[in-house]
Design a protein around this motif. Structure first.
Motif, PDB file in Angstrom:
ATOM      1  N   TYR A   1     -11.260   3.709   8.067  1.00 43.32           N
ATOM      2  CA  TYR A   1     -11.048   3.075   6.592  1.00 43.32           C
ATOM      3  C   TYR A   1      -9.983   4.096   5.863  1.00 43.32           C
ATOM      4  O   TYR A   1      -9.909   5.169   6.128  1.00 43.32           O
ATOM      5  CB  TYR A   1     -12.379   3.451   5.804  1.00 43.32           C
ATOM      6  CG  TYR A   1     -12.046   2.819   4.173  1.00 43.32           C
ATOM      7  CD1 TYR A   1     -12.167   1.863   3.660  1.00 43.32           C
ATOM      8  CD2 TYR A   1     -11.751   4.131   3.388  1.00 43.32           C
ATOM      9  CE1 TYR A   1     -12.044   1.613   2.482  1.00 43.32           C
ATOM     10  CE2 TYR A   1     -11.684   3.782   2.056  1.00 43.32           C
ATOM     11  CZ  TYR A   1     -11.754   2.424   1.642  1.00 43.32           C
ATOM     12  OH  TYR A   1     -11.495   2.440   0.305  1.00 43.32           O
ATOM     13  N   ALA A   2      -9.074   3.446   5.347  1.00 40.32           N
ATOM     14  CA  ALA A   2      -7.932   4.086   4.288  1.00 40.32           C
ATOM     15  C   ALA A   2      -7.965   3.392   3.056  1.00 40.32           C
ATOM     16  O   ALA A   2      -7.803   2.008   3.165  1.00 40.32           O
ATOM     17  CB  ALA A   2      -6.760   4.250   4.912  1.00 40.32           C
ATOM     18  N   GLY A   3      -8.021   4.029   1.831  1.00 37.33           N
ATOM     19  CA  GLY A   3      -8.116   3.184   0.494  1.00 37.33           C
ATOM     20  C   GLY A   3      -7.522   4.060  -0.444  1.00 37.33           C
ATOM     21  O   GLY A   3      -7.530   5.498  -0.341  1.00 37.33           O
ATOM     22  N   VAL A   4      -6.794   3.501  -1.249  1.00 37.34           N
ATOM     23  CA  VAL A   4      -6.045   4.188  -2.540  1.00 37.34           C
ATOM     24  C   VAL A   4      -6.779   3.343  -3.657  1.00 37.34           C
ATOM     25  O   VAL A   4      -6.896   2.188  -3.885  1.00 37.34           O
ATOM     26  CB  VAL A   4      -4.782   4.062  -2.669  1.00 37.34           C
ATOM     27  CG1 VAL A   4      -3.886   4.913  -1.396  1.00 37.34           C
ATOM     28  CG2 VAL A   4      -4.186   2.865  -2.372  1.00 37.34           C
ATOM     29  N   PRO A   5      -7.148   4.161  -4.714  1.00 38.64           N
ATOM     30  CA  PRO A   5      -7.465   3.643  -6.129  1.00 38.64           C
ATOM     31  C   PRO A   5      -6.530   2.660  -6.798  1.00 38.64           C
ATOM     32  O   PRO A   5      -5.229   3.096  -6.777  1.00 38.64           O
ATOM     33  CB  PRO A   5      -7.982   4.891  -6.934  1.00 38.64           C
ATOM     34  CG  PRO A   5      -7.912   6.096  -5.874  1.00 38.64           C
ATOM     35  CD  PRO A   5      -7.030   5.672  -4.881  1.00 38.64           C
ATOM     36  N   LEU A   6      -6.881   1.795  -7.398  1.00 36.86           N
ATOM     37  CA  LEU A   6      -5.880   0.883  -8.297  1.00 36.86           C
ATOM     38  C   LEU A   6      -6.648   1.032  -9.562  1.00 36.86           C
ATOM     39  O   LEU A   6      -7.739   0.984 -10.092  1.00 36.86           O
ATOM     40  CB  LEU A   6      -6.337  -0.601  -7.880  1.00 36.86           C
ATOM     41  CG  LEU A   6      -6.061  -0.956  -6.391  1.00 36.86           C
ATOM     42  CD1 LEU A   6      -6.472  -2.384  -6.016  1.00 36.86           C
ATOM     43  CD2 LEU A   6      -4.717  -0.521  -5.815  1.00 36.86           C
TER      44      LEU A   6
END
Length: 202
Positions: A186-191
Motif C-alpha cells: 500500500y502507498a497513499g498520500v492524503p488529499l
C-alpha cells in the motif's frame, strides 16, 4: 517503471492535483490528466503542472499542498474537534456517492501506470466507511472504515507506505489482506482541502 524515489514523488504530485480538484482550487473543466504524459514529465512537478495548463498561483498552491504547511494540522487530526471539522468539510463538498468524473479517473489511471500496481483509488474517508470516488482494479465501491488503510494515511502529512501487509501488525489480519483483493502493498498520500483537512487519499 519509475524507481522507488521517483514513483513516490510522482504519487505526491498526483495527490496534490487530486487535492486541488477536491478543494476547488482547479476546476474540473480545466484539468485533463492524461496517461500519455511521459514519465520524465510526471517526475517533474513544474512540467506536469504546465502540461495541465495551470497558472503560477495554482502551481504554488499545489506545491504547498504536498509539503509541511499542514504538519501542525495533521498532528492534531486525532482530536474530536478536528475530526468533526474534517467530516463537515467532506460532507460540504457534496461529493460522496457522486458519479465518476474524468479528471479523477485519469488520476487513478496515471497512478496505477507510473507505479506499476494493479489497483489505484481516490478514497474519501467518512465517519464509518471509505468510499471510492475513483477506482481502478477493484469492483468495491466502498469498505467499512475499520478496514481502511486510508484512515491511517490521513493522519500523516505525506506518503504512507506499507511494503508488506503480512508483517505489519496494523494490517496483517485486515479482511482486505486475508481476503480479496489480498492487498500486499500500500502507498497513499492524503488529499486535503484548502483548510488543510485530510478528506481521503490517493
Amino acid at each position: 517503471l519509475l524507481g522507488a524515489a521517483e514513483g513516490a514523488r510522482a504519487l505526491l504530485v498526483a495527490g496534490g492535483l487530486a487535492s486541488a480538484l477536491l478543494a476547488g482550487m482547479v476546476s474540473l473543466t480545466r484539468v485533463s490528466i492524461k496517461v500519455r504524459l511521459a514519465w520524465s514529465t510526471v517526475a517533474q512537478m513544474g512540467f506536469m503542472m504546465l502540461e495541465c495548463g495551470l497558472g503560477l498561483y495554482e502551481l504554488a498552491a499545489l506545491h504547498l499542498l504536498g509539503h509541511s504547511l499542514y504538519k501542525a494540522h495533521a498532528f492534531l487530526s486525532a482530536s474530536g474537534v478536528v475530526r468533526d471539522a474534517r467530516l463537515r468539510a467532506l460532507r460540504d463538498l457534496d461529493i460522496l456517492d457522486s458519479e465518476p468524473e474524468e479528471a479523477f479517473e485519469d488520476l487513478t489511471a496515471l497512478a496505477a501506470q507510473i507505479i506499476g500496481v494493479p489497483v489505484a483509488l481516490v478514497s474519501l474517508v467518512d465517519a464509518e466507511r471509505q468510499w471510492f470516488k475513483s477506482r481502478r482494479g477493484v469492483d468495491l465501491a466502498q469498505t467499512p472504515r475499520a478496514w481502511s488503510f486510508c484512515a491511517h494515511a490521513i493522519l500523516g502529512d505525506g506518503l504512507m507506505e506499507v511494503e508488506d501487509t503480512h508483517v505489519d501488525p496494523r494490517f496483517a489480519g485486515n479482511p482486505l489482506v486475508v481476503g480479496e483483493p489480498r492487498v500486499r502493498f500500500y502507498a497513499g498520500v492524503p488529499l486535503r482541502n484548502a483548510d488543510g483537512h485530510a478528506l481521503g487519499t490517493l
